[in-house]
Design a protein around this motif. Structure first.
Motif, PDB file in Angstrom:
ATOM      1  N   THR A  98     -10.779  10.856   0.834  1.00  0.00           N
ATOM      2  CA  THR A  98     -11.768   9.436   0.066  1.00  0.00           C
ATOM      3  C   THR A  98     -10.938   8.880  -0.568  1.00  0.00           C
ATOM      4  O   THR A  98     -11.536   7.659  -0.593  1.00  0.00           O
ATOM      5  CB  THR A  98     -12.798  10.172  -0.901  1.00  0.00           C
ATOM      6  N   GLU A  99      -9.647   8.580  -1.235  1.00  0.00           N
ATOM      7  CA  GLU A  99      -8.489   8.081  -1.485  1.00  0.00           C
ATOM      8  C   GLU A  99      -7.977   6.884  -0.530  1.00  0.00           C
ATOM      9  O   GLU A  99      -7.461   6.492  -0.741  1.00  0.00           O
ATOM     10  CB  GLU A  99      -8.109   8.460  -1.871  1.00  0.00           C
TER      11      GLU A  99
ATOM     12  N   ALA B 254      -7.041   0.542  -1.903  1.00  0.00           N
ATOM     13  CA  ALA B 254      -6.237  -0.714  -2.929  1.00  0.00           C
ATOM     14  C   ALA B 254      -6.942  -0.045  -4.270  1.00  0.00           C
ATOM     15  O   ALA B 254      -8.210  -0.049  -4.425  1.00  0.00           O
ATOM     16  CB  ALA B 254      -6.703  -1.827  -2.502  1.00  0.00           C
ATOM     17  N   GLY B 255      -5.885  -0.534  -5.318  1.00  0.00           N
ATOM     18  CA  GLY B 255      -6.772   0.451  -7.022  1.00  0.00           C
ATOM     19  C   GLY B 255      -6.989   1.616  -7.160  1.00  0.00           C
ATOM     20  O   GLY B 255      -6.718   2.175  -8.484  1.00  0.00           O
ATOM     21  N   ALA B 256      -6.505   2.563  -5.850  1.00  0.00           N
ATOM     22  CA  ALA B 256      -5.822   4.453  -6.255  1.00  0.00           C
ATOM     23  C   ALA B 256      -4.908   4.043  -6.645  1.00  0.00           C
ATOM     24  O   ALA B 256      -3.778   3.742  -6.413  1.00  0.00           O
ATOM     25  CB  ALA B 256      -6.642   4.878  -4.901  1.00  0.00           C
ATOM     26  N   TRP B 257      -4.054   5.580  -7.079  1.00  0.00           N
ATOM     27  CA  TRP B 257      -2.846   5.946  -7.735  1.00  0.00           C
ATOM     28  C   TRP B 257      -2.735   6.429  -6.121  1.00  0.00           C
ATOM     29  O   TRP B 257      -2.750   6.824  -5.386  1.00  0.00           O
ATOM     30  CB  TRP B 257      -3.592   7.142  -8.638  1.00  0.00           C
TER      31      TRP B 257
ATOM     32  N   TYR C 159       0.834  -1.197  -0.032  1.00  0.00           N
ATOM     33  CA  TYR C 159      -0.295  -0.156  -0.075  1.00  0.00           C
ATOM     34  C   TYR C 159       0.924   1.538   0.025  1.00  0.00           C
ATOM     35  O   TYR C 159       1.515   0.870   0.617  1.00  0.00           O
ATOM     36  CB  TYR C 159      -1.572   0.014   1.042  1.00  0.00           C
ATOM     37  N   ALA C 160       0.354   2.646  -0.301  1.00  0.00           N
ATOM     38  CA  ALA C 160       0.584   3.682  -0.259  1.00  0.00           C
ATOM     39  C   ALA C 160       0.822   3.893   1.098  1.00  0.00           C
ATOM     40  O   ALA C 160      -0.744   3.532   0.682  1.00  0.00           O
ATOM     41  CB  ALA C 160       0.946   4.020  -2.361  1.00  0.00           C
ATOM     42  N   MET C 161       1.744   5.076   1.073  1.00  0.00           N
ATOM     43  CA  MET C 161       1.307   5.307   2.531  1.00  0.00           C
ATOM     44  C   MET C 161       1.187   7.270   2.485  1.00  0.00           C
ATOM     45  O   MET C 161       1.816   7.495   1.373  1.00  0.00           O
ATOM     46  CB  MET C 161       1.893   5.064   3.730  1.00  0.00           C
TER      47      MET C 161
END
Length: 126
Positions: free
Chosen positions: A111-112, A101-104, A32-34
């Motif tokens: 909301t992302e 997951a799935g977001a840029w 995951y990006a953080m």
């Protein structure tokens, strides 16, 4: 249940530095990006910084660019926010969050993000 726990906040004089940490439980941290957000009293939560899953890409809000650094240690399931040259206007509760997951990876809107820590207070005195 995956949790995010921030630490490192406190009171610092203008021009000082703080390092925030955000420790994640679970085994999927590196996938995951953080990001970090902050919220001052009476204001909306605002984006501060984000870091990609592997840590190779970062993005900052204009208000902190050149003063803050975001990094992560996937072996320790931890993301950091190094804050230098702090200003009174940096005073806020700081939250770390996980990009949905799935977001840029370079997500900048709340909301992302789908998982949030409890926040840590940063107060910068003038």
């Amino acid at each position: 249940q995956v949790q995010l726990v921030e630490s490192g906040g406190g009171l610092v004089q203008a021009g000082g530095s703080l390092r925030l940490s955000c420790a994640a439980s679970g085994r999927t941290f590196s996938t995951y990006a953080m990001g970090w957000f902050r919220q001052a009293p009476g204001k909306e939560r605002e984006f501060v910084a984000t870091i990609s899953r592997g840590g190779t890409s970062t993005y900052f809000a204009d208000s902190v660019k050149g003063r803050f650094t975001i990094s992560r240690d996937n072996a320790k399931n931890t993301v950091y926010l190094e804050m230098n040259s702090l200003k009174p206007e940096d005073t806020a509760v700081y939250y770390c969050a996980r990009v949905r997951a799935g977001a840029w990876d370079m997500a900048m809107t709340p909301t992302e993000y789908d998982l949030w820590g409890q926040g840590t207070q940063v107060t910068v005195s003038s």
